[in-house]
Write a protein that holds these residues in place. Sequence first.
Motif, PDB file in Angstrom:
ATOM      1  N   ASP A 106       0.856  -1.189   0.000  1.00 35.76           N
ATOM      2  CA  ASP A 106       0.000   0.000   0.000  1.00 35.76           C
ATOM      3  C   ASP A 106       0.892   1.238   0.000  1.00 35.76           C
ATOM      4  OD1 ASP A 106      -2.239   1.622   0.090  1.00 35.76           O
ATOM      5  OD2 ASP A 106      -2.387   1.562   2.273  1.00 35.76           O
ATOM      6  N   PRO A 107       0.986   1.973  -1.123  1.00 36.01           N
ATOM      7  CA  PRO A 107       1.876   3.133  -1.204  1.00 36.01           C
ATOM      8  C   PRO A 107       1.249   4.379  -0.592  1.00 36.01           C
ATOM      9  CG  PRO A 107       0.769   2.809  -3.293  1.00 36.01           C
ATOM     10  CD  PRO A 107       0.305   1.687  -2.396  1.00 36.01           C
ATOM     11  N   GLY A 108       2.043   5.430  -0.541  1.00 31.46           N
ATOM     12  CA  GLY A 108       1.575   6.706  -0.014  1.00 31.46           C
ATOM     13  C   GLY A 108       2.599   7.304   0.927  1.00 31.46           C
ATOM     14  N   PRO A 109       2.290   8.430   1.554  1.00 28.77           N
ATOM     15  CA  PRO A 109       3.228   9.010   2.530  1.00 28.77           C
ATOM     16  C   PRO A 109       3.463   8.090   3.720  1.00 28.77           C
ATOM     17  CG  PRO A 109       1.105  10.156   2.555  1.00 28.77           C
ATOM     18  CD  PRO A 109       1.104   9.272   1.351  1.00 28.77           C
ATOM     19  N   PHE A 110       2.451   7.277   4.067  1.00 30.22           N
ATOM     20  CA  PHE A 110       2.640   6.140   4.973  1.00 30.22           C
ATOM     21  C   PHE A 110       2.606   4.914   4.079  1.00 30.22           C
ATOM     22  CE2 PHE A 110       1.617   2.641   7.640  1.00 30.22           C
ATOM     23  CZ  PHE A 110       2.083   2.943   8.909  1.00 30.22           C
ATOM     24  N   MET A 111       3.751   4.265   3.910  1.00 32.28           N
ATOM     25  CA  MET A 111       3.887   3.165   2.958  1.00 32.28           C
ATOM     26  C   MET A 111       4.061   1.865   3.729  1.00 32.28           C
ATOM     27  SD  MET A 111       6.593   3.093  -0.237  1.00 32.28           S
ATOM     28  CE  MET A 111       5.966   4.689  -0.785  1.00 32.28           C
ATOM     29  N   SER A 112       3.246   0.865   3.421  1.00 33.56           N
ATOM     30  CA  SER A 112       3.302  -0.379   4.186  1.00 33.56           C
ATOM     31  C   SER A 112       3.273  -1.592   3.274  1.00 33.56           C
ATOM     32  CB  SER A 112       2.142  -0.445   5.188  1.00 33.56           C
ATOM     33  OG  SER A 112       0.889  -0.358   4.528  1.00 33.56           O
TER      34      SER A 112
END
Length: 315
Positions: A106-112
Amino acid sequence: INSFRKGETYYLRASSFSNLKILGIDYIINQVKSIKDEDKLNTSIFSVRKQKVKDMFFGKFGKEHVFDDSYVYNLIDTFSADMQLEESSRNLKYCNSNMPLYAGFDPGPFMSIVFGQRQHGRPSTFRAIKNFWVIHPEQHEELAEKIDMFFKYHRRKEIFLHYDRAANQNDPHYRKYYPLATDLNDTDAILLQKALVKRGWSVKLMSLNQSTIYHHQHYRLLNILFSKPDGRRDNILIDRNECDALISSINHSPIKRTDGRVQLDKSSEKELEYKDQAYYSTQIATAFLYLLWGEYKHLLPEDGLSCSVANNYCV
């Protein structure tokens, strides 16, 4: 015994009440008045962990889907008390170094990202064995470094990567506020792939040309996967020790119904600071959703023909 104690660390979990004689009752009263978020008050002052939401999106998930016999101790037991134990996948009881890894990203500024492996048998079992996350300005390179370091002893360096359609976008919306550290204008999936390939991994992108996956589809699939085993599908299990953030995220993933439609309530991703989102938002649970969808969407018959390249079957 007295000599052995020197230099050792004693762990104590306590609340502010443990120091009440020094802090005074007025301190507690002021904290109650000033901290409006009940969950934050409970965790920071009273040492009470947030409880899982009542109406969960992972509605059938329970303790029977968690395992805690995570480790093999042959190597761990060779370390003395004054040695630094290296965290790596070779200590994991259910990580097969000769088999590929499956991941939900799951990408984004919080990436997991959540990793899993399948154990064949009767019935077969799919285990989530490790979760990672990074927070901007850390990005794909830093996440790839964490993955590579933990799985450094993995012999078969092959990853089947599942993700949602947003990871196929060249210019996702979040980058306007959290720009890339590089000048590469690539998709999140390809950027992570490149970062891992550079470290010697083979990464198969399983969600190219991914169409929109609706929450009601995820919800129906979860109800199938986490219902009582019937011997015809994989049992889904999660490592309590290495995926504690994932389990907490699942327990803090509420369901909401809008105009009769089932949705995952992702408001926590906007309301919480990034440092609190690993355990108390839907972020890591969402990465796990993409992994489960990629591997098991064929269990929803109306979704039509579905193939798993990793397992060489079509339904």
